[in-house]
Design an enzyme around this catalytic site. Sequence first.
Site, PDB file in Angstrom:
ATOM      1  N   THR A 190       0.858  -1.194   0.000  1.00 28.99           N
ATOM      2  CA  THR A 190       0.000   0.000   0.000  1.00 28.99           C
ATOM      3  C   THR A 190       0.894   1.244   0.000  1.00 28.99           C
ATOM      4  O   THR A 190       1.701   1.433   0.911  1.00 28.99           O
ATOM      5  CB  THR A 190      -0.910  -0.010   1.239  1.00 28.99           C
ATOM      6  N   ALA A 240     -20.835  -3.816  16.398  1.00 24.39           N
ATOM      7  CA  ALA A 240     -20.505  -2.953  17.537  1.00 24.39           C
ATOM      8  C   ALA A 240     -19.247  -3.469  18.220  1.00 24.39           C
ATOM      9  O   ALA A 240     -19.224  -4.551  18.782  1.00 24.39           O
ATOM     10  CB  ALA A 240     -21.680  -2.945  18.508  1.00 24.39           C
ATOM     11  N   CYS A 288      -3.936  -2.310   9.076  1.00 28.30           N
ATOM     12  CA  CYS A 288      -4.243  -1.548   7.850  1.00 28.30           C
ATOM     13  C   CYS A 288      -5.143  -0.332   8.044  1.00 28.30           C
ATOM     14  O   CYS A 288      -4.787   0.761   7.638  1.00 28.30           O
ATOM     15  CB  CYS A 288      -4.844  -2.472   6.806  1.00 28.30           C
TER      16      CYS A 288
HETATM   17  N1  LIG Z   1      -1.589  -7.379   6.247  1.00 26.37           N
HETATM   18  C1  LIG Z   1      -2.681  -7.183   5.529  1.00 26.37           C
HETATM   19  O1  LIG Z   1      -3.756  -7.693   5.848  1.00 26.37           O
HETATM   20  C2  LIG Z   1      -2.625  -6.328   4.282  1.00 26.37           C
HETATM   21  C3  LIG Z   1      -3.724  -6.332   3.391  1.00 26.37           C
HETATM   22  C4  LIG Z   1      -3.656  -5.560   2.239  1.00 26.37           C
HETATM   23  C5  LIG Z   1      -2.523  -4.792   1.973  1.00 26.37           C
HETATM   24  N2  LIG Z   1      -1.483  -4.790   2.876  1.00 26.37           N
HETATM   25  C6  LIG Z   1      -0.294  -4.004   2.521  1.00 26.37           C
HETATM   26  O2  LIG Z   1       0.653  -4.931   1.961  1.00 26.37           O
HETATM   27  C7  LIG Z   1       1.980  -4.594   2.362  1.00 26.37           C
HETATM   28  C8  LIG Z   1       2.602  -5.763   3.099  1.00 26.37           C
HETATM   29  O3  LIG Z   1       1.877  -5.975   4.284  1.00 26.37           O
HETATM   30  P1  LIG Z   1       2.217  -7.193   5.252  1.00 26.37           P
HETATM   31  O4  LIG Z   1       1.218  -7.136   6.362  1.00 26.37           O
HETATM   32  O5  LIG Z   1       2.352  -8.433   4.464  1.00 26.37           O
HETATM   33  O6  LIG Z   1       3.657  -6.733   5.774  1.00 26.37           O
HETATM   34  P2  LIG Z   1       4.648  -7.513   6.745  1.00 26.37           P
HETATM   35  O7  LIG Z   1       5.347  -6.470   7.516  1.00 26.37           O
HETATM   36  O8  LIG Z   1       3.905  -8.606   7.437  1.00 26.37           O
HETATM   37  O9  LIG Z   1       5.669  -8.223   5.748  1.00 26.37           O
HETATM   38  C9  LIG Z   1       6.649  -7.534   5.050  1.00 26.37           C
HETATM   39  C10 LIG Z   1       7.804  -8.496   4.807  1.00 26.37           C
HETATM   40  O10 LIG Z   1       8.717  -7.902   3.888  1.00 26.37           O
HETATM   41  C11 LIG Z   1      10.035  -8.227   4.283  1.00 26.37           C
HETATM   42  N3  LIG Z   1      10.930  -7.240   3.661  1.00 26.37           N
HETATM   43  C12 LIG Z   1      11.036  -5.925   3.926  1.00 26.37           C
HETATM   44  N4  LIG Z   1      11.922  -5.339   3.092  1.00 26.37           N
HETATM   45  C13 LIG Z   1      12.387  -6.308   2.273  1.00 26.37           C
HETATM   46  C14 LIG Z   1      13.301  -6.331   1.174  1.00 26.37           C
HETATM   47  N5  LIG Z   1      13.906  -5.227   0.742  1.00 26.37           N
HETATM   48  N6  LIG Z   1      13.564  -7.509   0.594  1.00 26.37           N
HETATM   49  C15 LIG Z   1      12.948  -8.642   1.008  1.00 26.37           C
HETATM   50  N7  LIG Z   1      12.056  -8.673   2.004  1.00 26.37           N
HETATM   51  C16 LIG Z   1      11.760  -7.523   2.633  1.00 26.37           C
HETATM   52  C17 LIG Z   1       9.983  -8.199   5.797  1.00 26.37           C
HETATM   53  O11 LIG Z   1      11.045  -8.968   6.360  1.00 26.37           O
HETATM   54  C18 LIG Z   1       8.611  -8.825   6.070  1.00 26.37           C
HETATM   55  O12 LIG Z   1       8.684 -10.228   6.214  1.00 26.37           O
HETATM   56  C19 LIG Z   1       1.845  -3.324   3.197  1.00 26.37           C
HETATM   57  O13 LIG Z   1       2.061  -2.222   2.368  1.00 26.37           O
HETATM   58  C20 LIG Z   1       0.411  -3.375   3.703  1.00 26.37           C
HETATM   59  O14 LIG Z   1      -0.093  -2.092   3.980  1.00 26.37           O
HETATM   60  C21 LIG Z   1      -1.509  -5.551   3.997  1.00 26.37           C
END
Ligand SMILES: NC(=O)c1ccc[n+]([C@@H]2O[C@H](COP(=O)([O-])OP(=O)(O)OC[C@H]3O[C@@H](n4cnc5c(N)ncnc54)[C@H](O)[C@@H]3O)[C@@H](O)[C@H]2O)c1
Length: 465
Positions: free
Chosen positions: A121, A249, A257
Amino acid sequence: MRVGVVGQGYVGLTAAVGLAEQGHVVTGIDCDPARVAMLAKGRMPFEEPSLELPLAAATDAQSLSFVTDLADLEVPVDAVVVAVGSPPTPSGRPDLRQAGAALAGVMALDPLPGLVVVKSTIPPGTSSGWLAGRWGERLADRYVYSPEFLNQGAAIEDWRHPARLVAGLTDAGLLPVVRELYRGIDAPLVVTDPTSAEVVKYASNAFLATKVSFVGDLITLCEGTGADIDDVLTATGLDPRIGTAFLRAEGGYAGSCLPKDTLALRHWARLTGRPLPVIEAVIAANQAQQLRTVRIIEEGLGPARLLAGDAIVAVLGLRYQPWTDDLRDAPCMTLLPELQTIGARLRVFEPTLTPGQITTFFPGIEVAAGLEEALTGAAAAIVLTDWPQTVNAPWPQLATLMETPRLVVDTKNCLPADMLAASPLRYHSMGPRAHTTLSPASPPHIAEHENASPKQTPRPGPRIP
Ligand SMILES: NC(=O)c1ccc[n+]([C@@H]2O[C@H](COP(=O)([O-])OP(=O)(O)OC[C@H]3O[C@@H](n4cnc5c(N)ncnc54)[C@H](O)[C@@H]3O)[C@@H](O)[C@H]2O)c1
């Protein structure tokens, strides 16, 4: 296709497993070696039950493997998906360093993948900034911003059956490759420019947050009128123009998020001088909604007793939803420190965390091994998680362990209200819950609906994406 997925968190791992299921050969890349070591053995590094079996199946079938460094990705690959984190900074601005670093790594691959899909995001304008920047045409020719909408707890189902797919791109020639990447997923594909795709993601989460905050107003309205909040929400949500999702509620929206994305929009509004008054109100309403519990405890126990420091408040559960161990922006993170500032002596029962893990989050806090231990001598209890053992507990017996006023604050509206009303407890839900059983006089069509979602069993709550 041969696909790399950078970032193996909730979104990246789901994408990797889902793409492998669709017949692609996938490599998951994560810079955390401990995470990669677990994944390589087919084991989940975090709690997302929906992924356990499909992950094991994909690793067994060798359609999914893992490395710690993009440089170790076997090239050429047809596509790379970037799904790293974009955590909030104190101002609300998302921290884009993970995404920038991941993209730089992708653009250093030789040869470059034909498709670069960003799923993280990112604030509106980020993609166009990247496309206008140092990677220019080389990136534009292969770039797609395709936001993710999955819900934790149902991640792989949401990947397989999304309500829609969104592709934000500047080169329409990429569409056949995008369709090939998402092959097997039966969902409408909305094709647009990258900025619009970025806004779609924020619009979706902001709308869901608005629904939750609006319920906060309905709770107040029901408290002022005596209306039954459960009935009001059920009947209102059954209108298909409104929908029941996120109309529940609770003590406000939480999770990794909705808080982050609404704060990012507020930051954008303040930075650009373009007010987003609804978003501002939603954030303020959510803060008030989260602190409602503190007010109830303060009024219920009285400031004198709290300040004397001998009022034990049992906190039942720390998770904001039973099915995820993700505590990012969980209500406990705001609530517990606030309760401590008013003098509450907190005692936590969280069945999935060890005492050591709990005290890492909340240093010095008392930890109970079970419900009985948590409630013994407690003047109040706050239900933060609808754990079955809490919902189905013998509350009238547990009440005898508590001290007066035996206040129970149910932030999930998950306890059997009629059973609690008949006990010596002072039950405080999020809005009045007057009718918890079927009235025998109910006309058949009403009874039918009530039977379909009986109030005494915990209903799945809104899962926060
Ligand atoms: N969690 C959700 O339910 C959800 C839903 C929709 C969108 N998003 C969006 O998706 C994105 C990811 O969310 P998430 O919850 O999976 O994040 P997270 O923090 O759980 O996972 C991110 C992963 O990326 C790895 N990482 C970071 N930099 C890196 C790099 N340069 N190379 C390799 N690995 C790297 C980290 O070690 C971590 O394991 C965010 O932008 C979030 O806002 C999340």
